[in-house]
Design a protein around this motif. Structure first.
Motif, PDB file in Angstrom:
ATOM      1  N   GLY A  67      67.325 -12.903  65.499  1.00 51.78           N
ATOM      2  CA  GLY A  67      66.553 -11.819  66.093  1.00 51.78           C
ATOM      3  C   GLY A  67      65.124 -11.751  65.610  1.00 51.78           C
ATOM      4  O   GLY A  67      64.392 -10.824  65.958  1.00 51.78           O
ATOM      5  N   ALA A  68      64.687 -12.726  64.827  1.00 51.20           N
ATOM      6  CA  ALA A  68      63.316 -12.760  64.310  1.00 51.20           C
ATOM      7  C   ALA A  68      62.585 -13.943  64.935  1.00 51.20           C
ATOM      8  O   ALA A  68      63.062 -15.080  64.860  1.00 51.20           O
ATOM      9  N   SER A  69      61.444 -13.677  65.557  1.00 54.08           N
ATOM     10  CA  SER A  69      60.746 -14.737  66.288  1.00 54.08           C
ATOM     11  C   SER A  69      60.370 -15.909  65.394  1.00 54.08           C
ATOM     12  O   SER A  69      60.429 -17.062  65.812  1.00 54.08           O
ATOM     13  N   GLY A  70      60.024 -15.635  64.154  1.00 55.25           N
ATOM     14  CA  GLY A  70      59.626 -16.721  63.264  1.00 55.25           C
ATOM     15  C   GLY A  70      60.774 -17.523  62.715  1.00 55.25           C
ATOM     16  O   GLY A  70      60.564 -18.574  62.103  1.00 55.25           O
ATOM     17  N   LEU A  71      62.009 -17.044  62.911  1.00 54.74           N
ATOM     18  CA  LEU A  71      63.173 -17.729  62.348  1.00 54.74           C
ATOM     19  C   LEU A  71      64.049 -18.376  63.424  1.00 54.74           C
ATOM     20  O   LEU A  71      65.186 -18.724  63.155  1.00 54.74           O
ATOM     21  N   THR A  72      63.512 -18.559  64.617  1.00 54.82           N
ATOM     22  CA  THR A  72      64.322 -19.096  65.711  1.00 54.82           C
ATOM     23  C   THR A  72      64.711 -20.559  65.496  1.00 54.82           C
ATOM     24  O   THR A  72      65.627 -21.049  66.149  1.00 54.82           O
ATOM     25  N   GLU A  73      64.024 -21.246  64.592  1.00 58.76           N
ATOM     26  CA  GLU A  73      64.380 -22.634  64.292  1.00 58.76           C
ATOM     27  C   GLU A  73      65.081 -22.745  62.944  1.00 58.76           C
ATOM     28  O   GLU A  73      65.212 -23.831  62.397  1.00 58.76           O
ATOM     29  N   THR A  74      65.540 -21.631  62.433  1.00 60.99           N
ATOM     30  CA  THR A  74      66.215 -21.630  61.138  1.00 60.99           C
ATOM     31  C   THR A  74      67.609 -21.035  61.268  1.00 60.99           C
ATOM     32  O   THR A  74      67.950 -20.405  62.262  1.00 60.99           O
ATOM     33  N   SER A  75      68.402 -21.243  60.230  1.00 60.51           N
ATOM     34  CA  SER A  75      69.688 -20.576  60.093  1.00 60.51           C
ATOM     35  C   SER A  75      69.703 -19.839  58.763  1.00 60.51           C
ATOM     36  O   SER A  75      69.049 -20.256  57.795  1.00 60.51           O
ATOM     37  N   GLU A 101      57.646 -11.056  55.778  1.00 60.14           N
ATOM     38  CA  GLU A 101      58.029  -9.737  56.297  1.00 60.14           C
ATOM     39  C   GLU A 101      59.334  -9.300  55.633  1.00 60.14           C
ATOM     40  O   GLU A 101      60.414  -9.362  56.212  1.00 60.14           O
ATOM     41  N   GLN A 102      59.232  -8.843  54.398  1.00 55.51           N
ATOM     42  CA  GLN A 102      60.433  -8.583  53.611  1.00 55.51           C
ATOM     43  C   GLN A 102      61.258  -7.416  54.151  1.00 55.51           C
ATOM     44  O   GLN A 102      62.478  -7.412  54.009  1.00 55.51           O
ATOM     45  N   VAL A 103      60.611  -6.444  54.785  1.00 55.90           N
ATOM     46  CA  VAL A 103      61.369  -5.330  55.341  1.00 55.90           C
ATOM     47  C   VAL A 103      62.285  -5.835  56.458  1.00 55.90           C
ATOM     48  O   VAL A 103      63.474  -5.493  56.513  1.00 55.90           O
ATOM     49  N   ALA A 104      61.746  -6.675  57.351  1.00 54.66           N
ATOM     50  CA  ALA A 104      62.559  -7.229  58.428  1.00 54.66           C
ATOM     51  C   ALA A 104      63.635  -8.153  57.881  1.00 54.66           C
ATOM     52  O   ALA A 104      64.771  -8.167  58.370  1.00 54.66           O
ATOM     53  N   LEU A 105      63.285  -8.911  56.845  1.00 57.59           N
ATOM     54  CA  LEU A 105      64.250  -9.822  56.235  1.00 57.59           C
ATOM     55  C   LEU A 105      65.385  -9.044  55.574  1.00 57.59           C
ATOM     56  O   LEU A 105      66.565  -9.415  55.686  1.00 57.59           O
ATOM     57  N   LEU A 106      65.045  -7.957  54.903  1.00 57.31           N
ATOM     58  CA  LEU A 106      66.067  -7.093  54.316  1.00 57.31           C
ATOM     59  C   LEU A 106      67.000  -6.543  55.388  1.00 57.31           C
ATOM     60  O   LEU A 106      68.219  -6.500  55.220  1.00 57.31           O
TER      61      LEU A 106
END
Length: 332
Positions: A283-291, A257-262
């Motif tokens: 704030g991204a559900s798929g990145l809750t276990e990442t930094s 999801e590059q738009v959200a990542l941007l």
């Protein structure tokens, strides 16, 4: 004094957990770190840290691991960004300096950050919305075609063909000079007025050609993909040492999801400062276990995405060093 010691205990837990991937107990802390207190005191400190939400016990009888809040405390108050050594700096400059054009430099920057961190690297191309035009070139191609070359001050090069009979060499040179005077240093939003003035000033027989050139320039600037991201090192997330409780798929989907990542990286990145978002802070559900660690350069930004159990000082140092190099070669 107890507050300072507890912060030292928290730092020890974060560092040991990042290094070993195993929950950390009081006995191991006593053996590995010179904290100057008994295991009983460390257990009390760990209990206080757990009550504050900075560490947690993943399983009964297990040691403790940092929470997102614990990592945040570590980054804000305890982490020290490792300085890049002179040989490392020279190696970075040599590798990136071998880039032959903008695409190559940014691709190399992504590969380098991914290699240095063992994580995913994200590099934004310089934003055209903030770019100005540096130079225009008009090159006759055959009898009825003209190549319009648009060069921005960020190093982007775009080309368009115009189907029109080019004037003689002298007239073409005058038109080229007039256009370059009009657009030099101008931002995209300033171009329509500047180019319209050029169209009004040229000889009547050049109106059609000038209009076609202006249209070609506008087409270059309005081209889809104005904001572009390059990802490197995605395969690093599949290494055995990288673990996600909910699996790898949500992370990969979030990266697509590059738009959200941007939006995330644009929001967190300010100039050349190093910014860190941890877990749910993204704030991204798929990145809750990442930094996410990022820094700006010139008209863009670059960053690194990995598990919350990452080497924050090393990642911050790598991102900062590569961003600073790009800031020198791709200035704002």
């Amino acid at each position: 004094m107890s507050e300072d010691r507890r912060l030292l205990v928290l730092r020890a837990i974060v560092e040991d957990y990042v290094a070993t991937q195993e929950p950390v107990g009081s006995r191991l802390l006593t053996q590995r770190h010179s904290l100057g207190v008994s295991p009983a005191t460390i257990r009390n400190d760990m209990a206080a840290l757990e009550e504050a939400g900075l560490i947690t016990q993943p399983h009964t009888s297990a040691g403790r691991i940092p929470t997102d809040l614990g990592y945040r405390m570590f980054v804000d108050r305890l982490a020290q960004v490792r300085p890049i050594s002179t040989p490392q700096r020279r190696a970075i400059e040599a590798f990136l300096g071998a880039g032959v054009d903008l695409d190559d430099v940014l691709t190399r920057a992504g590969r380098l950050v991914a290699q240095l961190t063992g994580q995913v690297a994200v590099v934004q191309y310089p934003s055209r919305q903030r770019s100005g035009l540096r130079h225009l070139e008009l090159v006759p191609v055959g009898e009825e075609r003209l190549l319009v070359v648009v060069i921005t001050d960020s190093g982007r090069v775009e080309q368009r063909f115009v189907a029109a009979e080019a004037p003689d060499e002298v007239a073409l040179g005058e038109l080229r000079a007039r256009l370059n005077v009009a657009v030099a240093g101008r931002r995209a939003e300033e171009l329509p007025t500047a180019l319209e003035e050029v169209g009004q000033a040229v000889a009547p027989e050049q109106l059609g050609l000038t209009a076609a050139i202006i249209a070609a320039i506008g087409d270059c600037l309005a081209e889809e993909g104005e904001e572009r991201l390059v990802l490197s090192g995605t395969a690093n997330l599949a290494r055995a040492s990288v673990r996600f409780e909910h699996g790898l798929q949500p992370v990969l989907e979030a990266l697509e999801e590059q738009v959200a990542l941007l939006g995330l990286l644009s929001e967190m990145t300010h100039d050349d400062e190093v910014a860190v978002r941890i877990g749910h802070e993204t704030g991204a559900s798929g990145l809750t276990e990442t930094s996410v660690v990022s820094s700006g350069y010139g008209k863009g930004f670059l960053g690194s995405i990995g598990p919350t159990r990452m080497d924050y000082p090393g990642t911050m140092a790598a991102v900062r060093a590569v961003a600073r190099y790009l800031s020198r070669v791709l200035p704002a």
